[in-house]
Design a protein around this motif. Structure first.
Motif, short mmCIF file in Angstrom:
data_model
loop_
_atom_site.label_atom_id
_atom_site.label_comp_id
_atom_site.label_asym_id
_atom_site.label_seq_id
_atom_site.Cartn_x
_atom_site.Cartn_y
_atom_site.Cartn_z
N VAL A 33 0.84 -1.20 0.00
CA VAL A 33 0.00 0.00 0.00
C VAL A 33 0.88 1.25 0.00
CG1 VAL A 33 -1.66 1.35 1.37
CG2 VAL A 33 -1.99 -1.12 1.07
N LEU A 34 1.90 1.25 0.84
CA LEU A 34 2.80 2.41 0.91
C LEU A 34 3.54 2.61 -0.40
CD1 LEU A 34 4.21 1.94 4.52
CD2 LEU A 34 2.44 3.56 3.77
N ASP A 35 3.97 1.50 -1.01
CA ASP A 35 4.69 1.60 -2.28
C ASP A 35 3.78 2.08 -3.40
OD1 ASP A 35 7.38 1.06 -3.49
OD2 ASP A 35 6.14 -0.16 -4.83
N GLN A 36 2.52 1.71 -3.35
CA GLN A 36 1.58 2.20 -4.36
C GLN A 36 1.39 3.70 -4.22
OE1 GLN A 36 -2.28 0.35 -4.30
NE2 GLN A 36 -2.87 1.27 -6.23
N ALA A 37 1.35 4.18 -2.97
CA ALA A 37 1.19 5.62 -2.73
C ALA A 37 2.47 6.38 -3.05
CB ALA A 37 0.79 5.87 -1.28
N GLU A 38 3.60 5.81 -2.69
CA GLU A 38 4.90 6.45 -2.89
C GLU A 38 5.85 5.42 -3.50
OE1 GLU A 38 8.05 9.08 -2.97
OE2 GLU A 38 5.96 9.58 -2.58
N PRO A 39 5.93 5.38 -4.84
CA PRO A 39 6.82 4.41 -5.48
C PRO A 39 8.24 4.48 -4.91
CG PRO A 39 5.43 5.46 -7.11
CD PRO A 39 5.21 6.20 -5.81
N CYS A 41 8.89 3.23 -1.89
CA CYS A 41 8.77 3.06 -0.44
C CYS A 41 9.00 1.60 -0.05
CB CYS A 41 7.41 3.55 0.05
SG CYS A 41 7.26 3.61 1.85
N GLY A 42 8.46 0.67 -0.84
CA GLY A 42 8.66 -0.75 -0.55
C GLY A 42 10.13 -1.13 -0.53
N ALA A 43 10.87 -0.65 -1.52
CA ALA A 43 12.31 -0.93 -1.57
C ALA A 43 13.03 -0.29 -0.39
CB ALA A 43 12.90 -0.43 -2.89
N TRP A 44 12.62 0.93 -0.04
CA TRP A 44 13.22 1.61 1.12
C TRP A 44 13.00 0.79 2.38
CZ3 TRP A 44 11.77 3.57 5.83
CH2 TRP A 44 12.66 4.47 6.44
N LEU A 45 11.81 0.23 2.54
CA LEU A 45 11.48 -0.55 3.73
C LEU A 45 12.26 -1.86 3.80
CD1 LEU A 45 7.65 0.08 3.77
CD2 LEU A 45 9.28 0.81 5.55
N GLU A 46 12.71 -2.38 2.66
CA GLU A 46 13.48 -3.62 2.65
C GLU A 46 14.88 -3.43 3.20
OE1 GLU A 46 13.34 -5.07 -1.36
OE2 GLU A 46 11.20 -5.56 -1.22
N ASN A 47 15.37 -2.19 3.19
CA ASN A 47 16.71 -1.90 3.70
C ASN A 47 16.69 -1.73 5.21
OD1 ASN A 47 17.86 -1.84 1.09
ND2 ASN A 47 17.10 0.24 0.81
N GLU A 48 17.86 -1.88 5.81
CA GLU A 48 17.97 -1.67 7.24
C GLU A 48 18.21 -0.19 7.51
OE1 GLU A 48 20.56 -3.76 10.62
OE2 GLU A 48 19.82 -5.08 9.04
N HIS A 49 17.59 0.33 8.59
CA HIS A 49 17.71 1.75 8.91
C HIS A 49 18.05 1.92 10.37
CE1 HIS A 49 16.09 2.88 5.00
NE2 HIS A 49 15.22 1.89 5.17
N ASP A 50 18.85 2.93 10.67
CA ASP A 50 19.23 3.26 12.04
C ASP A 50 18.03 3.94 12.71
OD1 ASP A 50 20.13 4.99 14.24
OD2 ASP A 50 22.13 4.35 13.66
N LEU A 51 17.52 3.34 13.79
CA LEU A 51 16.34 3.88 14.45
C LEU A 51 16.61 5.25 15.06
CD1 LEU A 51 14.84 0.67 16.11
CD2 LEU A 51 14.15 1.80 13.98
N GLY A 158 1.51 11.26 3.50
CA GLY A 158 0.90 12.47 2.95
C GLY A 158 -0.01 12.16 1.78
N ARG A 159 0.45 11.31 0.88
CA ARG A 159 -0.36 10.95 -0.30
C ARG A 159 -1.62 10.18 0.12
NH1 ARG A 159 2.84 12.77 -3.98
NH2 ARG A 159 5.05 12.37 -4.02
N LEU A 160 -1.50 9.30 1.09
CA LEU A 160 -2.65 8.54 1.55
C LEU A 160 -3.65 9.43 2.30
CD1 LEU A 160 -0.82 5.27 2.61
CD2 LEU A 160 -2.53 5.50 0.78
N LEU A 161 -3.15 10.41 3.03
CA LEU A 161 -4.06 11.36 3.68
C LEU A 161 -4.91 12.07 2.64
CD1 LEU A 161 -1.90 13.11 6.42
CD2 LEU A 161 -3.87 11.62 6.75
N MET A 162 -4.29 12.52 1.58
CA MET A 162 -5.04 13.22 0.53
C MET A 162 -6.05 12.27 -0.12
SD MET A 162 -2.25 15.80 -1.19
CE MET A 162 -1.25 14.49 -1.85
N ALA A 163 -5.69 11.01 -0.28
CA ALA A 163 -6.59 10.04 -0.91
C ALA A 163 -7.78 9.68 -0.01
CB ALA A 163 -5.83 8.77 -1.29
N LEU A 164 -7.58 9.72 1.29
CA LEU A 164 -8.65 9.36 2.23
C LEU A 164 -9.73 10.42 2.32
CD1 LEU A 164 -6.74 7.92 5.30
CD2 LEU A 164 -8.16 6.65 3.68
N LEU A 165 -9.35 11.66 2.09
CA LEU A 165 -10.29 12.77 2.30
C LEU A 165 -11.25 12.93 1.15
CD1 LEU A 165 -7.69 15.23 3.77
CD2 LEU A 165 -9.55 14.12 5.01
#
Length: 175
Positions: A33-39, A41-51, A158-165
């Motif tokens: 869902v996130l990747d559909q809203a922001e192409p 994003c899915g790849a970004w989430l697959e990487n490791e990130h410093d919390l 942000g994109r999903l917020l606009m789509a929900l309204l």
């Protein structure tokens, strides 16, 4: 979809991305869902990130001056925040158990989204005095967030917020 996605978006706005939230965002269904809203994003989430870096990103974006304040009163045009909060108190059930369980301002988008998601049936559209009031500032915030040079999950939010309204002047739409 509103009842499912609104609490997730609310959580993104309430606090920094921590390990449990990262695990939720990385779930294949959520990531899709996130990747559909922001192409990307899915790849970004697959990487490791410093919390700690993600916490700093959250603070830079939503807490520090010059960021995007996630409160409706800051985005309401032609109304000062106190007046907006007064209007919000007239249409929002602050005394409800859900609403009073938050330690955030009454007009914090994270709080509003979480409460709206819990109070909405899965097949409902958002059409209420509350949405009439917070919809325009939430749309303005969503657009600014979607176009901000921040990390992909926040732009997707942000994109999903606009789509929900519902579109301005409409009585709501189902997602």
């Amino acid at each position: 979809m509103i009842a499912e996605i609104a609490p997730l978006l609310g959580r993104l706005l309430l606090a920094e991305i921590d390990a449990p939230l990262m695990a939720l965002l990385s779930h294949p269904d959520v990531a899709a869902v996130l990747d559909q809203a922001e192409p990307g994003c899915g790849a970004w989430l697959e990487n490791e990130h410093d919390l700690d870096e993600l916490a700093a990103d959250y603070c830079d974006l939503f807490v520090l001056p010059g960021g995007l304040a996630p409160v409706a009163g800051a985005w309401a045009e032609g109304v000062d925040r106190q007046d907006f909060l007064h209007r919000l108190a007239m249409v929002f059930p602050f005394e409800s158990e859900i609403a009073s369980s938050f330690e955030t301002p009454a007009d914090h988008f994270g709080r509003l989204l979480t409460v709206l998601g819990r109070a909405t049936s899965p097949d409902a559209s958002w059409s209420s005095p509350l949405i009439d009031l917070v919809g325009p500032p939430m749309a303005a915030f969503g657009e600014a967030l979607a176009n901000h040079p921040t990390i992909p999950p926040y732009r997707a939010c942000g994109r999903l917020l606009m789509a929900l309204l519902p579109p301005q002047g409409s009585s709501g739409r189902a997602l």
